[in-house]
Design a protein around this motif. Structure first.
Motif, PDB file in Angstrom:
ATOM      1  N   ARG A   1      60.540  16.042  91.685  1.00  0.00           N
ATOM      2  CA  ARG A   1      60.896  16.087  93.262  1.00  0.00           C
ATOM      3  C   ARG A   1      61.010  14.276  93.089  1.00  0.00           C
ATOM      4  N   LEU A   2      61.890  13.958  93.424  1.00  0.00           N
ATOM      5  CA  LEU A   2      61.674  12.480  94.343  1.00  0.00           C
ATOM      6  C   LEU A   2      62.796  12.494  94.901  1.00  0.00           C
ATOM      7  N   PRO A   3      62.175  12.054  96.219  1.00  0.00           N
ATOM      8  CA  PRO A   3      63.594  11.531  97.064  1.00  0.00           C
ATOM      9  C   PRO A   3      63.943  10.086  96.804  1.00  0.00           C
ATOM     10  N   ARG A   4      64.936   9.975  96.658  1.00  0.00           N
ATOM     11  CA  ARG A   4      66.067   8.645  96.531  1.00  0.00           C
ATOM     12  C   ARG A   4      66.315   7.929  97.735  1.00  0.00           C
ATOM     13  N   THR A   5      66.047   8.352  98.920  1.00  0.00           N
ATOM     14  CA  THR A   5      65.839   7.398 100.074  1.00  0.00           C
ATOM     15  C   THR A   5      64.854   7.804 100.782  1.00  0.00           C
TER      16      THR A   5
END
Length: 58
Positions: free
Chosen positions: A8-12
């Motif tokens: 899970r890699l947040p984009r913002t």
């Protein structure tokens, strides 16, 4: 990450706090959801080392 892990890699930047919430809530929700839910096992922050993006713990 394979058949038994997801990433899970947040984009913002504003979404980074969601990862912490998911780590707290997913284990409690998993038993009552009708789908398989991955168990969170690591959370960290991103950093750059020699131009390469790494997570803490690398």
């Amino acid at each position: 990450m394979g058949d038994d892990m997801v990433v899970r890699l947040p984009r913002t930047p504003g979404a980074a706090g969601d990862v912490e919430k998911e780590h707290r809530r997913l284990p409690r929700l998993a038993p009552v959801l009708p789908v398989s839910v991955p168990h969170p096992f690591m959370a960290g922050t991103a950093r750059r080392v020699l131009g390469r993006l790494l997570l803490d713990g690398d």
